[in-house]
Design a protein around this motif. Structure first.
Motif, PDB file in Angstrom:
ATOM      1  N   UNK A 166     -32.602  18.017 -17.170  1.00  0.00           N
ATOM      2  CA  UNK A 166     -31.296  17.858 -16.798  1.00  0.00           C
ATOM      3  C   UNK A 166     -31.395  17.643 -15.296  1.00  0.00           C
ATOM      4  N   UNK A 167     -30.611  16.911 -14.448  1.00  0.00           N
ATOM      5  CA  UNK A 167     -30.546  16.861 -13.116  1.00  0.00           C
ATOM      6  C   UNK A 167     -29.954  17.990 -12.496  1.00  0.00           C
ATOM      7  N   UNK A 168     -30.499  18.803 -11.512  1.00  0.00           N
ATOM      8  CA  UNK A 168     -30.112  19.938 -10.774  1.00  0.00           C
ATOM      9  C   UNK A 168     -28.743  19.589 -10.296  1.00  0.00           C
ATOM     10  N   UNK A 169     -27.618  20.333 -10.603  1.00  0.00           N
ATOM     11  CA  UNK A 169     -26.299  20.075  -9.960  1.00  0.00           C
ATOM     12  C   UNK A 169     -26.246  20.153  -8.617  1.00  0.00           C
ATOM     13  N   UNK A 170     -27.082  21.034  -8.017  1.00  0.00           N
ATOM     14  CA  UNK A 170     -27.181  20.827  -6.344  1.00  0.00           C
ATOM     15  C   UNK A 170     -27.597  19.529  -5.831  1.00  0.00           C
ATOM     16  N   UNK A 171     -28.665  18.855  -6.727  1.00  0.00           N
ATOM     17  CA  UNK A 171     -28.935  17.707  -6.273  1.00  0.00           C
ATOM     18  C   UNK A 171     -28.002  16.535  -6.209  1.00  0.00           C
ATOM     19  N   UNK A 172     -27.384  16.762  -7.333  1.00  0.00           N
ATOM     20  CA  UNK A 172     -26.195  15.511  -7.493  1.00  0.00           C
ATOM     21  C   UNK A 172     -25.223  15.865  -6.493  1.00  0.00           C
ATOM     22  N   UNK A 173     -25.035  17.125  -6.256  1.00  0.00           N
ATOM     23  CA  UNK A 173     -23.820  17.301  -5.097  1.00  0.00           C
ATOM     24  C   UNK A 173     -24.274  17.032  -3.675  1.00  0.00           C
ATOM     25  N   UNK A 174     -25.503  17.246  -3.282  1.00  0.00           N
ATOM     26  CA  UNK A 174     -26.223  17.168  -2.263  1.00  0.00           C
ATOM     27  C   UNK A 174     -26.308  15.303  -1.788  1.00  0.00           C
ATOM     28  N   UNK A 175     -26.847  14.638  -2.936  1.00  0.00           N
ATOM     29  CA  UNK A 175     -27.061  13.209  -2.758  1.00  0.00           C
ATOM     30  C   UNK A 175     -25.319  12.645  -2.766  1.00  0.00           C
ATOM     31  N   UNK A 176     -24.327  13.201  -3.258  1.00  0.00           N
ATOM     32  CA  UNK A 176     -23.097  12.632  -3.098  1.00  0.00           C
ATOM     33  C   UNK A 176     -22.700  12.644  -1.652  1.00  0.00           C
ATOM     34  N   UNK A 177     -23.030  13.802  -1.272  1.00  0.00           N
ATOM     35  CA  UNK A 177     -22.356  14.240   0.240  1.00  0.00           C
ATOM     36  C   UNK A 177     -23.342  13.490   1.341  1.00  0.00           C
ATOM     37  N   UNK A 178     -24.656  13.428   1.178  1.00  0.00           N
ATOM     38  CA  UNK A 178     -25.623  13.020   2.208  1.00  0.00           C
ATOM     39  C   UNK A 178     -25.147  11.416   2.136  1.00  0.00           C
TER      40      UNK A 178
END
Length: 707
Positions: A286-298
């Motif tokens: 599964x995609x790490x949640x922190x990576x999804x959040x980071x990519x959305x914000x960046x």
């Protein structure tokens, strides 16, 4: 490198299956969020007899998951402060009252959920004589507007408040409420959060129950003996239960770091919809949640970088070119890139106007316009990240995204990553010699210089992401990439305040000429206060007292701030003159001067050590000196003054001296230093010893007569 970056931008736009941005975010005062507890509230003002909490998660797929929150709490109020605190409930209540959010006020973030549905709120009061009466509840629903980092105005959201009008002293009251929220609409906030068992009120009994489908993937990390009392699976559901007794109301103890000592859990769900859809490879993770959040914000930071990397000429990229050329044309030798980077950033910090929330007020809802803003020396919340990243692209500087966690409330890692979702991030720019420089995109009229950090973000492990981390066509690494932020030291963190006070005895007035030398943390935390009236609302309020704020009647005559150095330790000098017409009292030819607010050393006033539960952490090591020379127009004789003080203990050193160097002059000096990074609760008296002496000085009076 340019081709790779462009490929990344294209892939990012098509390969992240979930782009659910919650349209509600935690509440924030200017530089961040303050704790929910009342400043004048003590854990002894009320007693929680029983506090029962339930979190029920239904559904398995992202679009069908619902969180149902129920709380039933019975408490007894012991004072007026207890009535004030427990007569009002605002839903939703925070799972983590210790969290400190850092965001500009222009983001207008409020503590609320999207699609929040309150099913019921009810309360019953038991009077001291045993009589039970219904609570008179005044319910109110207020509209909250939010603005996202990308400049989009969210819709209308709602905050529910309930005020109990007939709560009295010594009453016992039972409050019960239930609400539910959709996971899909609050993806980042509900995917991972932290729960503390303790609060700011003593709890006789505490119970927490979390129930979810057995096949809904769950990570729970237990901290400081936060393991559940039971963990059972039945009827296709997993149920965790915690039961605790006699929990002290210590979570808001001044100078504490509850996450290091109090039991807590970090709760993270990962629904099936977060499974990765990597291209060309098989990856069942599964995609790490922190990576999804980071990519959305960046994603909002790219600005004009794609056009710049591709070499596409637009109005905005042409203006960016002009700005960069104007700022760097006189720098002919710069082997590492440091000179140009510092020149551009300092120009933004010193000269750029930070616009107010024009988007939220619908005055100017148009897009980033990076080039236009650069050429007009302006920046605002919706384009500040895009401005910097577009400059990085133009200068071909490699930049990383760096996420920070306030050391007072947590440490960021693969388990705890809430700040990745909602707190400010910064940039790390790699120079040609592979040195890393830290840049805070300007977020107010005041801005930090290169490698400048307030104490709560210094000397911490920060989370670092490079653009390659977001490439979903390859296996995602779960490696914890961290970098430690710069730190300050005892000698660099200093404030020296020299004040000449010219006293007119007949007019009972005084003129103050002050010169304040600040460096290190004292410069970082107070420079903006004098320059722009910018206050960091997350820190001790004494930092936000300017030297002339003795009382409301004092008149400011002049003020000038001189920046001596834009490199560490960021030395600055504040020169100011102010007049007080009410500072001297005359009673039967005996004169007195009230010294209230003359010595604003950083302390917690009314510091309470009774039943202290947690260790104490000063903000930073440093030195703070005040020297007042009072020059009278007549000779005076000192009748009464506070006694001199000389104390050295585990926390630091305090020296207070009262002198009369000449018949027409008095000298009052106070030197305070903090030398320890931590005081254990067993030695907490050392903190109180120094704080009481400083508080006494700052509320003292000198008495004299005219010779």
């Amino acid at each position: 490198m340019k081709i790779t970056r462009l490929l990344f931008l294209i892939i990012l736009s098509i390969s992240i299956p979930i782009t659910i941005l919650a349209d509600s975010i935690e509440n924030v005062s200017f530089f961040g969020q303050t704790k929910d507890t009342l400043n004048n509230f003590s854990s002894r003002d009320a007693t929680i007899i029983n506090d029962s909490n339930s979190i029920i998660i239904s559904g398995k797929k992202v679009e069908f998951i619902i969180f149902t929150i129920t709380r039933k709490v019975r408490f007894k109020v012991n004072s007026e402060a207890g009535i004030n605190k427990f007569s009002t409930f605002i839903l939703p209540e925070s799972f983590d009252p210790t969290y400190i959010l850092h965001q500009p006020i222009e983001s207008a973030h409020k503590k609320n959920y999207s699609d929040l549905q309150v099913n019921f709120f009810k309360a019953t009061i038991t009077k001291p004589n045993g009589e039970m009466i219904p609570a008179k509840i005044n319910a109110n629903c207020s509209i909250v507007k939010n603005i996202a980092e990308n400049g989009e105005v969210y819709g209308q959201h709602y905050e529910y408040s309930y005020r109990i009008e007939n709560l009295g002293l010594k009453d016992e009251i039972t409050v019960e409420y239930n609400y539910e929220v959709k996971y899909e609409s609050n993806f980042e906030k509900l995917s991972s959060f932290r729960i503390f068992f303790h609060g700011d009120t003593y709890k006789e009994q505490y119970h927490l129950r979390i129930s979810l489908p057995s096949d809904l993937y769950l990570d729970i990390v237990y901290k400081n003996k936060g393991e559940p009392d039971s963990d059972v699976e039945s009827n296709s559901r997993k149920v965790y239960s915690w039961y605790r007794k006699k929990l002290q109301g210590c979570i808001s103890e001044k100078g504490s770091r509850p996450y290091l000592e109090l039991p807590n859990i970090i709760f993270t769900i990962r629904p099936y919809g977060l499974r990765r859809n990597a291209y060309f490879i098989y990856d069942d993770n599964k995609t790490p949640l922190y990576l999804i959040m980071t990519s959305n914000r960046s994603n909002i930071a790219w600005g004009e970088s794609a056009s710049i990397i591709e070499g596409v000429k637009t109005k905005q990229t042409s203006l960016i070119d002009q700005f960069v050329k104007k700022e760097t044309q006189n720098i002919t030798t710069d082997s590492t890139g440091f000179e140009k980077l510092q020149k551009i950033h300092n120009t933004i910090v010193d000269n750029f106007e930070y616009e107010d929330s024009r988007i939220l007020r619908k005055v100017d809802p148009t897009a980033h316009r990076v080039g236009e803003y650069l050429m007009s020396n302006k920046i605002r919340e919706s384009n500040r990240y895009a401005i910097y990243y577009s400059i990085f692209a133009k200068m071909n500087w490699d930049a990383s995204f760096i996420f920070l966690c306030d050391k007072r409330c947590g440490e960021i890692d693969n388990d705890y990553f809430v700040p990745i979702y909602d707190s400010d991030y910064i940039f790390g720019v790699w120079l040609k010699n592979n040195n890393l420089l830290f840049i805070h995109p300007k977020r107010a009229s005041f801005g930090y210089y290169l490698n400048e950090f307030p104490f709560y973000h210094e000397n911490i492990w920060a989370r670092l992401f490079n653009y390659e981390d977001f490439m979903f066509y390859r296996t995602v690494s779960t490696k914890l990439n961290q970098v430690i932020t710069p730190s300050s030291n005892l000698n660099s963190n200093s404030r020296m305040s020299n004040i000449m006070v010219t006293v007119n005895v007949n007019a009972l007035s005084a003129v103050f000429d002050a010169r304040i030398n600040v460096s290190g943390q004292y410069s970082t935390l107070t420079r903006g206060l004098y320059q722009w009236d910018v206050k960091d609302e997350t820190i001790n309020t004494i930092y936000n007292k300017r030297i002339w704020e003795l009382n409301p009647q004092v008149k400011l005559i002049s003020k000038k701030v001189l920046i001596k150095s834009k490199d560490y330790p960021f030395q600055a000098i504040i020169n100011t003159q102010y007049k007080a017409d009410n500072i001297i009292q005359n009673k039967n030819d005996t004169l007195s001067i009230n010294l209230k607010n003359w010595f604003n050393h950083i302390i917690y006033t009314g510091f309470d050590t009774l039943n202290r539960q947690l260790d104490f952490y000063p903000d930073f090591k440093g030195k703070d000196t005040y020297v007042y020379l009072l020059k009278f127009d007549k000779n005076v004789r000192l009748l009464n003054a506070p006694v001199d003080v000389s104390i050295t203990n585990e926390l630091g050193e305090l020296t207070i001296l009262f002198e009369q160097p000449s018949p027409d002059a008095l000298k009052i000096s106070s030197y305070y230093s903090v030398v320890s990074p931590k005081i254990s609760r067993s030695n907490i008296r050392a903190v109180k010893e120094l704080y009481e002496k400083i508080e006494s000085l700052n509320n003292s009076t000198i008495i004299f007569t005219v010779e």
